[in-house]
Design a protein around this motif. Structure first.
Motif, PDB file in Angstrom:
ATOM      1  N   LEU A 103       4.419   9.205  -9.950  1.00 31.95           N
ATOM      2  CA  LEU A 103       4.334   9.127 -11.461  1.00 31.95           C
ATOM      3  C   LEU A 103       3.408  10.004 -12.355  1.00 31.95           C
ATOM      4  O   LEU A 103       3.551  10.654 -12.849  1.00 31.95           O
ATOM      5  CB  LEU A 103       4.197   7.587 -11.571  1.00 31.95           C
ATOM      6  N   PHE A 104       2.334   9.990 -11.548  1.00 37.56           N
ATOM      7  CA  PHE A 104       1.365  10.409 -11.908  1.00 37.56           C
ATOM      8  C   PHE A 104       0.324  12.494 -11.903  1.00 37.56           C
ATOM      9  O   PHE A 104       0.035  12.960 -12.461  1.00 37.56           O
ATOM     10  CB  PHE A 104      -0.495  10.111 -11.904  1.00 37.56           C
ATOM     11  N   ARG A 105       1.761  12.483 -10.808  1.00 32.55           N
ATOM     12  CA  ARG A 105       1.609  13.794 -10.044  1.00 32.55           C
ATOM     13  C   ARG A 105       0.617  14.178  -9.536  1.00 32.55           C
ATOM     14  O   ARG A 105      -0.256  14.888 -10.253  1.00 32.55           O
ATOM     15  CB  ARG A 105       2.247  14.851 -10.615  1.00 32.55           C
ATOM     16  N   GLY A 157      -7.815  12.494  -8.399  1.00 29.72           N
ATOM     17  CA  GLY A 157      -7.134  11.700  -8.466  1.00 29.72           C
ATOM     18  C   GLY A 157      -5.736  11.604  -6.942  1.00 29.72           C
ATOM     19  O   GLY A 157      -6.173   9.561  -7.123  1.00 29.72           O
ATOM     20  N   LEU A 158      -6.246  12.265  -6.276  1.00 32.64           N
ATOM     21  CA  LEU A 158      -5.864  11.733  -5.091  1.00 32.64           C
ATOM     22  C   LEU A 158      -6.499   9.746  -4.481  1.00 32.64           C
ATOM     23  O   LEU A 158      -6.101   9.079  -4.308  1.00 32.64           O
ATOM     24  CB  LEU A 158      -5.568  12.246  -3.959  1.00 32.64           C
ATOM     25  N   ALA A 159      -7.848  10.369  -4.177  1.00 34.81           N
ATOM     26  CA  ALA A 159      -8.070   8.979  -3.844  1.00 34.81           C
ATOM     27  C   ALA A 159      -9.080   8.150  -5.046  1.00 34.81           C
ATOM     28  O   ALA A 159      -8.395   6.662  -4.496  1.00 34.81           O
ATOM     29  CB  ALA A 159     -10.585  10.030  -4.668  1.00 34.81           C
ATOM     30  N   VAL A 160      -8.167   8.340  -6.232  1.00 40.73           N
ATOM     31  CA  VAL A 160      -8.267   7.099  -7.072  1.00 40.73           C
ATOM     32  C   VAL A 160      -6.757   5.972  -6.710  1.00 40.73           C
ATOM     33  O   VAL A 160      -6.929   4.902  -6.769  1.00 40.73           O
ATOM     34  CB  VAL A 160      -8.640   7.309  -8.390  1.00 40.73           C
ATOM     35  N   VAL A 161      -5.746   7.003  -6.977  1.00 41.92           N
ATOM     36  CA  VAL A 161      -4.228   7.131  -6.337  1.00 41.92           C
ATOM     37  C   VAL A 161      -4.563   5.446  -4.790  1.00 41.92           C
ATOM     38  O   VAL A 161      -4.108   4.775  -4.874  1.00 41.92           O
ATOM     39  CB  VAL A 161      -3.353   7.586  -6.040  1.00 41.92           C
ATOM     40  N   VAL A 194       0.749  -0.915   0.090  1.00 39.43           N
ATOM     41  CA  VAL A 194       0.078  -0.284   0.352  1.00 39.43           C
ATOM     42  C   VAL A 194       1.183   1.445   0.244  1.00 39.43           C
ATOM     43  O   VAL A 194       0.476   2.394  -0.611  1.00 39.43           O
ATOM     44  CB  VAL A 194      -0.721  -0.051   1.126  1.00 39.43           C
ATOM     45  N   VAL A 195       1.671   1.493   0.707  1.00 39.59           N
ATOM     46  CA  VAL A 195       2.593   2.842   1.433  1.00 39.59           C
ATOM     47  C   VAL A 195       3.577   2.454  -0.194  1.00 39.59           C
ATOM     48  O   VAL A 195       3.962   3.865  -0.699  1.00 39.59           O
ATOM     49  CB  VAL A 195       3.223   2.026   2.068  1.00 39.59           C
ATOM     50  N   PHE A 196       3.915   1.512  -0.513  1.00 39.74           N
ATOM     51  CA  PHE A 196       5.957   1.733  -1.796  1.00 39.74           C
ATOM     52  C   PHE A 196       4.338   2.197  -3.187  1.00 39.74           C
ATOM     53  O   PHE A 196       4.533   3.026  -3.925  1.00 39.74           O
ATOM     54  CB  PHE A 196       6.094   0.784  -2.073  1.00 39.74           C
ATOM     55  N   SER A 197       3.179   1.806  -3.409  1.00 40.92           N
ATOM     56  CA  SER A 197       2.336   1.795  -4.942  1.00 40.92           C
ATOM     57  C   SER A 197       1.915   3.039  -4.599  1.00 40.92           C
ATOM     58  O   SER A 197       1.453   3.517  -5.615  1.00 40.92           O
ATOM     59  CB  SER A 197       1.246   0.233  -4.325  1.00 40.92           C
ATOM     60  N   ALA A 198       1.303   3.331  -3.235  1.00 38.62           N
ATOM     61  CA  ALA A 198       1.280   5.121  -3.021  1.00 38.62           C
ATOM     62  C   ALA A 198       1.872   6.424  -3.602  1.00 38.62           C
ATOM     63  O   ALA A 198       1.366   6.896  -4.254  1.00 38.62           O
ATOM     64  CB  ALA A 198      -0.273   5.575  -1.831  1.00 38.62           C
ATOM     65  N   LEU A 199       3.021   5.702  -2.933  1.00 42.83           N
ATOM     66  CA  LEU A 199       3.730   6.704  -3.867  1.00 42.83           C
ATOM     67  C   LEU A 199       4.319   7.216  -4.790  1.00 42.83           C
ATOM     68  O   LEU A 199       4.751   7.833  -5.695  1.00 42.83           O
ATOM     69  CB  LEU A 199       5.395   6.289  -2.770  1.00 42.83           C
ATOM     70  N   ALA A 200       4.495   5.584  -5.526  1.00 40.23           N
ATOM     71  CA  ALA A 200       5.594   5.258  -6.847  1.00 40.23           C
ATOM     72  C   ALA A 200       3.975   5.992  -7.972  1.00 40.23           C
ATOM     73  O   ALA A 200       4.084   6.533  -8.789  1.00 40.23           O
ATOM     74  CB  ALA A 200       5.178   3.838  -7.469  1.00 40.23           C
ATOM     75  N   MET A 201       2.563   6.124  -8.041  1.00 37.26           N
ATOM     76  CA  MET A 201       1.580   6.442  -8.224  1.00 37.26           C
ATOM     77  C   MET A 201       1.201   7.615  -8.172  1.00 37.26           C
ATOM     78  O   MET A 201       1.178   8.472  -9.162  1.00 37.26           O
ATOM     79  CB  MET A 201       0.589   5.192  -7.994  1.00 37.26           C
ATOM     80  N   LEU A 202       1.371   8.271  -6.873  1.00 36.10           N
ATOM     81  CA  LEU A 202       2.088   9.779  -6.496  1.00 36.10           C
ATOM     82  C   LEU A 202       3.093  10.191  -7.192  1.00 36.10           C
ATOM     83  O   LEU A 202       2.728  11.348  -8.248  1.00 36.10           O
ATOM     84  CB  LEU A 202       1.502  10.153  -5.416  1.00 36.10           C
TER      85      LEU A 202
END
Length: 93
Positions: free
Chosen positions: A26-28, A34-38, A16-24
């Motif tokens: 990556l997608f800025r 957008g934050l809710a989807v990530v 959860v932590v690493f995928s959220a950081l990566a998506m945030l």
């Protein structure tokens, strides 16, 4: 329903932590939808990892004894062949 193990908590939380950081990163994404989807996507991914972990562990545990038994049979065959060779050499002397 069985209780989750420590490994499930660890791998799920880390996912959860690493995928959220990566998506945030990556997608800025901006605050809002957008934050809710990530966040939702990273939670779903973490749950998926935590749920798949026990099935994968059972598969690995089942395969390990069979692999050890296979190696043991090969070791016995190799040892038997060596003994036969040693016996042949002692007869020729």
């Amino acid at each position: 329903m069985p209780r989750p193990t420590a490994a499930q908590f660890l791998y799920g939380s880390a996912t959860v932590v690493f995928s959220a950081l990566a998506m945030l990163l990556l997608f800025r994404t901006e605050p809002g939808v957008g934050l809710a989807v990530v966040c939702t996507a990273s939670l779903v991914l973490g749950l998926l990892v935590a749920m798949v972990l026990p099935a994968r562990a059972r598969t690995v545990r089942r395969a390990a004894p069979a692999a050890r038994a296979h190696r043991t049979i090969e070791d016995v065959e190799i040892a038997t062949a060596r003994q036969e060779r040693v016996g042949e050499h002692s007869l020729h002397r």
